[in-house]
Scaffold this motif. Structure first.
Motif, PDB file in Angstrom:
ATOM      1  N   THR A 262       2.228   1.126   4.587  1.00  0.00           N
ATOM      2  CA  THR A 262       2.321   0.721   3.182  1.00  0.00           C
ATOM      3  C   THR A 262       1.055   1.106   2.439  1.00  0.00           C
ATOM      4  OG1 THR A 262       3.302  -1.249   4.113  1.00  0.00           O
ATOM      5  CG2 THR A 262       3.073  -1.174   1.741  1.00  0.00           C
ATOM      6  N   ASP A 322       8.706   2.097  -0.716  1.00  0.00           N
ATOM      7  CA  ASP A 322       9.516   0.888  -0.672  1.00  0.00           C
ATOM      8  C   ASP A 322      10.758   1.080   0.179  1.00  0.00           C
ATOM      9  OD1 ASP A 322       8.527  -1.285  -1.908  1.00  0.00           O
ATOM     10  OD2 ASP A 322      10.086  -1.364  -3.445  1.00  0.00           O
ATOM     11  N   TYR A 325      10.002   1.688   3.788  1.00  0.00           N
ATOM     12  CA  TYR A 325       9.598   0.430   4.375  1.00  0.00           C
ATOM     13  C   TYR A 325      10.828  -0.359   4.787  1.00  0.00           C
ATOM     14  CZ  TYR A 325       6.181  -3.334   4.801  1.00  0.00           C
ATOM     15  OH  TYR A 325       5.346  -4.297   5.277  1.00  0.00           O
TER      16      TYR A 325
END
Lengths: 336, 212
Positions: A262, A322, A325
């Protein structure tokens, strides 16, 4: 999964509209009249002024202007630069590879050094290496990078004469830029020394740009590793008699990578756009320098278009991170 | 040079204090409103914050300063605007989790008004992460102000602001290393000290986040 993807993309749309609106609105409230700037010192007649004003649509109401601008964006038309008279879109994509190349090199540098440093620090927690790495990371994290750049220039370009101060390649080399990526173009051009020259130009900017991400990655890796090392399954692995190197590299590192990824993803976004200082100092012909120059030149279409394109790029990178992830970690996917 | 450096410390701390105060106050109030507001207002506020966060902070500050005209005060306004969304997000997140708790319900049952609920009941319990954020953004504010000064968009020469001093010294770097080195050392040491303090504060106030 599709639903997750859909919801993420849906929030993208209003943000995009807002980004376009803000970058547009900024330019309208800037002091100074763009048309007078265009005329330069020669001045112009009243009629010519009114004519130009009408030509650029500056005599229209604010919202009408925005509507025209926005429909233009959707058709890929961002207006053209006052200074070079070239479309903003074209300028952006000629300069973008330079920024991308620098950002990628900076990122590779940061990951290659930051990840091992974090792992070593976590494994040797509280010992000499840990302290050494973590205090250097804190110093790097607090570094004003424009000053760091100047120091490196003094030492490596000034005293040692190892590296050049600015630009992407020595002027003696010339070849058409096929991809815009100097390293690749130089390597393919077949000219002797071209690749080496490109590399030498890249070293200092890479170091400077990569410093802060390096520190962030090292700190993040260390804390994630420490958390994982306290888990039960690590104790199990130890009890099984696996060699510590294997436990650290395979069992622990893999699970601590998620927060690190991240952080890496988020810094790619900032690196792409945030190379402003580095590019300005090293005269690197990328979008950061282009934006700064345009702001100083009051080149309104470029500032407004560039601001929007950069923000959209950051948004796309963040969206990708995002989604990735969510792919890596099912827990996140379920929660949203 | 030494006296200019010492004088410069004033500007940096001034910038840090004012920026953090403005950004934190604004951010906390907006964040509280978002946390307590009806869904649509909450969504609207957070969307606006997302938009601000989509712009790289230094670039946004640079454009803002270009809009307002280059000066130290305008640089401070720009940096405060850029930093503020972080406080909004942080405050909203802790408000949302605190709101569910029993003590808030009991205060509401006891007849506390919305204002009292927001500022007296909930806010003090959300402060720990905000204080940590304030300490850390103090250093960001100083760095950004120096960066803007360096780009010629912050304090104007001959103000002895550290970033501006660096910009003035740039042309002499190969002849006089010290004019470049010392303003930078001053920035580095200040920011480092504040970051150390921020890390310490985090360990003290926020045991959950404590890096072991």
């Amino acid at each position: 999964m599709l639903k997750f993807l859909g919801s993420r993309i849906l929030t993208f749309v209003p943000t995009f509209l807002g980004v376009a609106f803000i970058s547009f609105a900024f330019i309208r409230v800037l002091p100074g009249d763009p048309i007078i700037v265009m005329a330069g010192e020669r001045g112009m007649s009243e009629e010519r002024y009114a004519e130009l004003k009408a030509q650029f649509g500056f005599d229209q109401p604010f919202l009408v202007q925005f509507w025209e601008y926005f429909t233009g964006i959707l058709q890929g038309d961002l207006g053209q630069s006052f200074v070079t008279k070239r479309p903003v879109w074209d300028e952006f994509f000629t300069l973008f590879p330079a920024t991308l190349e620098l950002a990628l090199c900076g990122m590779v540098f940061a990951v290659l050094l930051g990840l091992p440093a974090g792992v070593i620090a976590a494994v040797n927690r509280g010992k000499l290496w840990d302290r050494l790495f973590m205090s250097s990371a804190l110093v790097a994290y607090s570094m004003p990078i424009f000053w760091w750049a100047l120091l490196l220039i003094i030492v490596f370009s000034g005293h040692l004469q190892w590296t050049p101060v600015s630009g992407r390649i020595d002027l003696v080399y010339y070849f058409p830029d096929a991809t815009g990526f100097m390293l690749y173009d130089a390597a393919v051009s077949g000219q002797k020394g071209a690749l080496w020259s490109a590399i030498r130009h890249l070293i200092l900017p890479t170091l400077v740009l990569g410093t802060i991400p390096l520190a962030v990655i090292a700190r993040q890796t260390r804390s994630a590793m420490l958390e994982v090392l306290g888990e039960d399954y690590i104790r199990t692995a130890r009890a099984k008699g696996l060699p510590p190197a294997r436990i650290n590299a395979v069992h622990a590192l893999r699970n601590s990578l998620i927060p690190v990824i991240t952080v890496i993803g988020l810094s790619v976004g900032t690196l792409l756009a945030g190379a402003i200082l580095t590019e300005t100092i090293f005269s690197w012909p990328g979008i950061g320098k282009w934006m700064v120059d345009s702001i100083f030149r009051r080149d309104y279409p470029v500032v407004q278009g560039g601001l929007m394109l950069i923000a959209v790029m950051v948004m796309i990178v963040n969206l990708t991170v995002d989604v990735l992830y969510g792919v890596i970690n099912p827990k996140i996917r379920k929660r949203s | 040079m030494l006296s200019r450096l010492i004088m410069g410390a004033r500007y940096s701390f001034f910038v840090g204090i004012i920026v953090v105060t403005v950004a934190a106050t604004g951010g906390i109030i907006v964040g509280l409103i978002a946390g307590f507001a009806p869904r649509w207002l909450d969504t609207l506020i957070m969307r606006v914050m997302d938009i601000i966060l989509a712009f790289p902070s230094l670039l946004l500050a640079l454009v803002l300063v270009a809009v307002l005209g280059p000066s130290l005060v305008n640089a401070m306004i720009a940096i405060a605007i850029v930093l503020q969304p972080h406080y909004v997000r942080l405050t909203r997140a802790s408000v949302l989790s605190e709101r569910q708790k029993d003590y808030v319900t009991s205060a509401r049952v006891a007849g506390a008004g919305l204002g009292r609920l927001m500022f007296v009941t909930v806010l003090p319990n959300c402060l720990a992460p905000i204080i940590v954020q304030a300490a850390l953004s103090f250093s960001t504010a100083i760095l950004d102000a120096a960066a803007l000064g360096f780009l010629g968009m912050g304090a104007q020469p001959p103000t002895p602001e550290w970033g501006t001093m660096l910009a003035e010294a740039r042309e002499f770097i190969l002849r006089a290393w010290w004019v470049v080195t010392f303003p930078g050392v001053a920035i580095l040491v200040t920011v480092l000290a504040i970051n150390l303090m921020g890390d310490g504060l985090r360990d003290a106030l926020d045991p959950k986040l404590k890096r072991s």
